[in-house]
Design a protein around this motif. Structure first.
Motif, PDB file in Angstrom:
ATOM      1  N   GLY A   4       6.409  -4.988 -23.379  1.00 40.00           N
ATOM      2  CA  GLY A   4       7.387  -4.982 -22.009  1.00 40.00           C
ATOM      3  C   GLY A   4       7.226  -4.044 -21.066  1.00 40.00           C
ATOM      4  N   HIS A  15       3.683  -4.040 -14.564  1.00 41.11           N
ATOM      5  CA  HIS A  15       3.529  -4.296 -16.531  1.00 41.11           C
ATOM      6  C   HIS A  15       2.763  -3.914 -17.390  1.00 41.11           C
ATOM      7  N   LYS A  78       2.342 -12.703 -30.704  1.00 40.88           N
ATOM      8  CA  LYS A  78       2.331 -13.278 -29.529  1.00 40.88           C
ATOM      9  C   LYS A  78       1.137 -12.646 -28.567  1.00 40.88           C
ATOM     10  N   ASP A  82       0.930 -15.167 -23.482  1.00 38.03           N
ATOM     11  CA  ASP A  82       1.983 -14.938 -23.868  1.00 38.03           C
ATOM     12  C   ASP A  82       2.789 -13.982 -23.407  1.00 38.03           C
ATOM     13  N   HIS A  83       2.578 -13.428 -23.491  1.00 32.52           N
ATOM     14  CA  HIS A  83       3.223 -11.845 -22.521  1.00 32.52           C
ATOM     15  C   HIS A  83       3.675 -12.120 -21.339  1.00 32.52           C
ATOM     16  N   ASP A  85       3.214 -15.200 -20.215  1.00 31.75           N
ATOM     17  CA  ASP A  85       4.137 -16.206 -19.838  1.00 31.75           C
ATOM     18  C   ASP A  85       5.900 -15.045 -19.374  1.00 31.75           C
ATOM     19  N   GLU A  86       5.871 -14.169 -20.146  1.00 31.28           N
ATOM     20  CA  GLU A  86       7.323 -13.948 -20.014  1.00 31.28           C
ATOM     21  C   GLU A  86       7.255 -12.677 -19.473  1.00 31.28           C
ATOM     22  N   SER A  87       6.590 -12.663 -18.639  1.00 32.47           N
ATOM     23  CA  SER A  87       6.686 -11.446 -16.632  1.00 32.47           C
ATOM     24  C   SER A  87       7.045 -12.566 -16.041  1.00 32.47           C
TER      25      SER A  87
END
Ligand SMILES: [Zn+2]
Length: 268
Positions: A4, A15, A78, A82-83, A85-87
Motif C-alpha cells: 500500500g 502505488h 487479497k 483487490d488491491h 480496487d482499494e486504490s
C-alpha cells in the motif's frame, strides 16, 4: 511500507501494490541444492500519469500456474485486483501494462487471462524470442501463446529496445535475468524512481556477486545490476524491489563491493 505504499515522482502518483507471497526452495532461485526455503513478495507497480494508468508487471494472476504447483506455494489474503480496487481503480481503468520479462510471477494478470480490457501490454521482442526457445515446460515459454495472440489482436505491442512508453515512463533493456529484460525509470527532470524488475528484485540482490540460478546470463546480470544501482545512487532515486518481502521501497548506497538499502527519507 510492505504494502500500500504510495509516493510521488514529479507529476505522477506511484502505488506499490501486492499480489501475495510465494515460498519456494532456495535451489529454485540460486541453483545447486540449497535446501532452505525462501520467501518472496510480488509488488506490481501502478503509475498514475495524467489520464493514463500503467501497471509495471502483473503478479501471478488468479492462481498459481499449473506448471509451478509443487515447486512454489502461493499465499495471499487479497490479490492484485483487490488491491487495485482499494486504490480506487478497476481493471478497465488500466491503459498500459509493461512486462519486465515473461516469467509467470510477472505476467499473470496481464496474460493468463488478460485482465485489463483497455490496456496495451508492452513486451520486448527479445524476451518473446528467448521464451520461444525455452524448453516445453518452462514458465517463460508458457507466456508465448498469449503474447502472440495479443500481438495478432492488437493489445500487445512488441518493443525493440529502450524508449518512453508514456511521458515520464521510460523502459530500458537491462538483460541478464532474461534476454530483453527491461527496467523502468519513472520521472521527468530531476525526480526519478527506478523499477528494477528481476535484475535486483530484493535486498539480497544488492550484492552484485550473488549468482542467481534463475539468471539466463549471470555475467550480464551482474554488470547491469552494478551499472543500474550506481545510477540510482547518483540520482538519489527510490528503488522499487518487486520481490522484497520487507521494505520494498528503498534507496541504495555503495557499500564495499556492493550496495546496501537505506530507508527512503532516512537522510543517509
Ligand atoms: Zn520474478
Amino acid at each position: 511500507m510492505a504494502t500500500g505504499t504510495t509516493f510521488e515522482v514529479g507529476q505522477m502518483q506511484v502505488h506499490i501494490l501486492d499480489d501475495g507471497m510465494f515460498v519456494t526452495d532456495a535451489g529454485n532461485l540460486f541453483g545447486g541444492s540449497r535446501k532452505a526455503r525462501i520467501k518472496g513478495a510480488m509488488h506490481p507497480v501502478l503509475v498514475e500519469a495524467g489520464n493514463d494508468l500503467a501497471f509495471i508487471d502483473a503478479g501471478f494472476g488468479p492462481e498459481l500456474p499449473e506448471l509451478l504447483v509443487g515447486r512454489y506455494e502461493l499465499t495471499r489474503d487479497k490479490n492484485l485486483i483487490d488491491h487495485l480496487d482499494e486504490s480506487g481503480f478497476i481493471p478497465d481503468d488500466v491503459t498500459h501494462v509493461i512486462l519486465s520479462h515473461l516469467d509467470p510471477d510477472h505476467v499473470g494478470w496481464a496474460l493468463n487471462p488478460p485482465s485489463f480490457p483497455n490496456a496495451k501490454v508492452y513486451v520486448q521482442e527479445a524476451a518473446l524470442e528467448e521464451a520461444r526457445q525455452m524448453p516445453e515446460k518452462d514458465g517463460r515459454r508458457a507466456a508465448v501463446p498469449a503474447v502472440e495472440k495479443g500481438v495478432e489482436e492488437g493489445w500487445c505491442e512488441l518493443l525493440d529496445g529502450d524508449g518512453e512508453v508514456l511521458p515520464g515512463v521510460r523502459v530500458e533493456v537491462r538483460a541478464g535475468h532474461s534476454a530483453g529484460h527491461q527496467i523502468v525509470w519513472l520521472g521527468d527532470g530531476d525526480a526519478a524512481a527506478l523499477y528494477t524488475g528481476d535484475l535486483a528484485p530484493a535486498k539480497i540482490w544488492l550484492d552484485p556477486d550473488l549468482i542467481a540460478g534463475v539468471d539466463t546470463d549471470p555475467e550480464a546480470a551482474r554488470k547491469n545490476r552494478i551499472e543500474v544501482l550506481t545510477e540510482a545512487e547518483e540520482r538519489d532515486a527510490p528503488v522499487i524491489l518487486y520481490h522484497e518481502p520487507g521494505d520494498c521501497l528503498v534507496k541504495v548506497r555503495s557499500d564495499g563491493g556492493g550496495f546496501k538499502a537505506v530507508s527512503v527519507g532516512s537522510g543517509e
